[in-house]
Write an enzyme that holds these catalytic residues in place. Structure first.
Site: not given
Ligand code: NAD
Length: 367
Positions: A80, A180-184
């Site tokens: 990482k 957290g409603v980002g990408h995943v």
């Molecule tokens: P992202 O940055 O797109 O989304 C994260 C979301 O969480 C954002 O909308 C952010 O504003 C929100 N957030 C941050 N702090 C917060 C809080 N205290 N309360 C509520 N919301 C909060 O990231 P992602 O790609 O969606 O990934 C989410 C998690 O999943 C991460 O921990 C990442 O490491 C893990 N993950 C992602 C993937 C992937 O394919 N993207 C794969 C494996 C693991």
């Protein structure tokens, strides 16, 4: 922090500090284990409050990648990178390219990818400087944004949890609270909405919150209320270490299943705390392996269908984890760790035998 002691304790092979004065780059690459193959893991860019916080995150996350790759059946190790800085303010092309040159310098021991704070487009910039990058866009022959496949694996994993908890794997009518409603989180909402689940969401980013609420009619819950809100499944999909002494007693769910890496502040103690409360915990690195499975598919020429099929296999992998937990009377976290460690130990013996044989042949002047 006594770094070598810390590396011994966590079982890491290598930590590389990357500093480029011209671009302001400060990054740490942690390589945990390369027995199964080169260490792979995303590059996280975050406003760490201290160097120690950044290093700890890199060490925790890279170890998680070793276990994730092993349980998912991939021939990859765990690594990482963390880049210290604000992705909205500090991320520039020169900085990303400087990072790429450091990755190239590791000569394939570490393969980078996107993570929180970095994007597919960023990886294309990194690719200008290194061969050891995955998760590039579909148009360039890569696997693109991994989050849809991560969300699919998570959705499948949730069904395996439902099966184990309630004897049926449909999520129709089940209430899921997503942190957290980002990408995943967004793609997960989509699957759950289609399935007829009730979805509650929280996020610190107003735009992301609105987007998911508007698209899927999800109800919005406050950032602090998400833990105690009444639901069947709590899905941490934001950042790590959110399950601790303060939040676990508040949980109003029967299952914790989310995509965030390293959700438990203390892996062993908090897994036990959840089990004592009768909450089924889907080990994070098992249920969120879809993204890794997706990028690993780039090595054989990316095929979306194959990646999706492999990610759906998380349903069976979790089933095996739950079976080990039952058989051996351990938490689901210990069961998943055991599964990973047994595979690495078996391969480690094989590798030693192979290296030994090669040396022997060399010694006899055969090769
Ligand atoms: P992202 O940055 O797109 O989304 C994260 C979301 O969480 C954002 O909308 C952010 O504003 C929100 N957030 C941050 N702090 C917060 C809080 N205290 N309360 C509520 N919301 C909060 O990231 P992602 O790609 O969606 O990934 C989410 C998690 O999943 C991460 O921990 C990442 O490491 C893990 N993950 C992602 C993937 C992937 O394919 N993207 C794969 C494996 C693991």
């Amino acid at each position: 922090m006594k770094i070598f002691e810390e590396l011994d304790r966590r079982g890491h092979e290598q930590v590389a500090y990357c500093r480029d004065a011209n671009t302001g780059l400060r990054a740490i690459v942690a390589i945990h284990n390369t027995v199964l193959g080169p260490a792979i893991g995303g590059a996280r860019m975050w406003t760490y409050q201290s160097e120690e916080e950044a290093l700890t995150d890199a060490l925790r996350l890279s170890r998680g990648m070793t276990y994730k790759a092993a349980v998912a059946g991939l021939n990859l190790g765990g690594g990482k990178a963390v880049i210290i800085g604000d992705p909205k303010r500090d991320k520039t092309e020169p900085l990303l390219r400087a990072y790429g040159r450091f990755v190239q310098g590791l000569a394939g021991r570490y393969i980078t990818a996107e993570d929180v704070g970095t994007t597919v487009q960023d990886m294309e910039v990194v690719r200008m400087e290194t061969d050891f990058v995955t998760g590039i866009s579909r148009s360039l022959g890569g696997s693109g944004d991994p989050s849809p496949v991560t969300a699919l694996g998570l959705f499948e994993g949730m069904q395996a949890c439902a099966k184990r908890m309630w004897g049926k794997d449909t999520l129709e009518g089940v209430t899921i609270a997503i942190q957290g409603v980002g990408h995943v989180g967004y793609h997960l909402c989509q699957h759950l909405h289609r399935e007829g689940a009730q979805v509650k969401i929280s996020d610190i980013d107003e735009d992301n919150l609105r987007k998911a609420a508007d698209a899927f009619g999800a109800s919005v819950v406050g950032v602090d209320e998400i833990y105690s809100t009444e639901c069947d499944i709590f899905a941490p999909c934001a950042l790590g270490a959110v399950l601790d002494d303060h939040t676990i007693p508040k949980l109003g769910c029967s299952i914790v299943a989310g995509s965030a890496n390293n959700q438990l502040a203390d892996e062993q103690r908090h897994a036990e705390m959840l089990a004592k409360r009768g909450i089924l915990y889907a080990p994070d690195y098992v249920i969120n392996a879809g993204g890794l499975i997706n990028v690993a598919n780039e090595f054989d020429g990316y095929d979306r269908e194959r990646a999706v099929q492999q990610a759906a296999g998380i349903y069976d992998i979790l089933g095996e984890v739950f079976a080990i937990a039952d058989r051996e009377g351990v938490t689901t976290v210990q069961a998943a760790n055991t599964m990973a460690e047994r595979r690495i130990a078996a391969m480690s013996k094989l590798t030693r035998t192979f290296v030994g044989a090669t040396r022997q042949r060399r010694g006899r002047g055969i090769s």
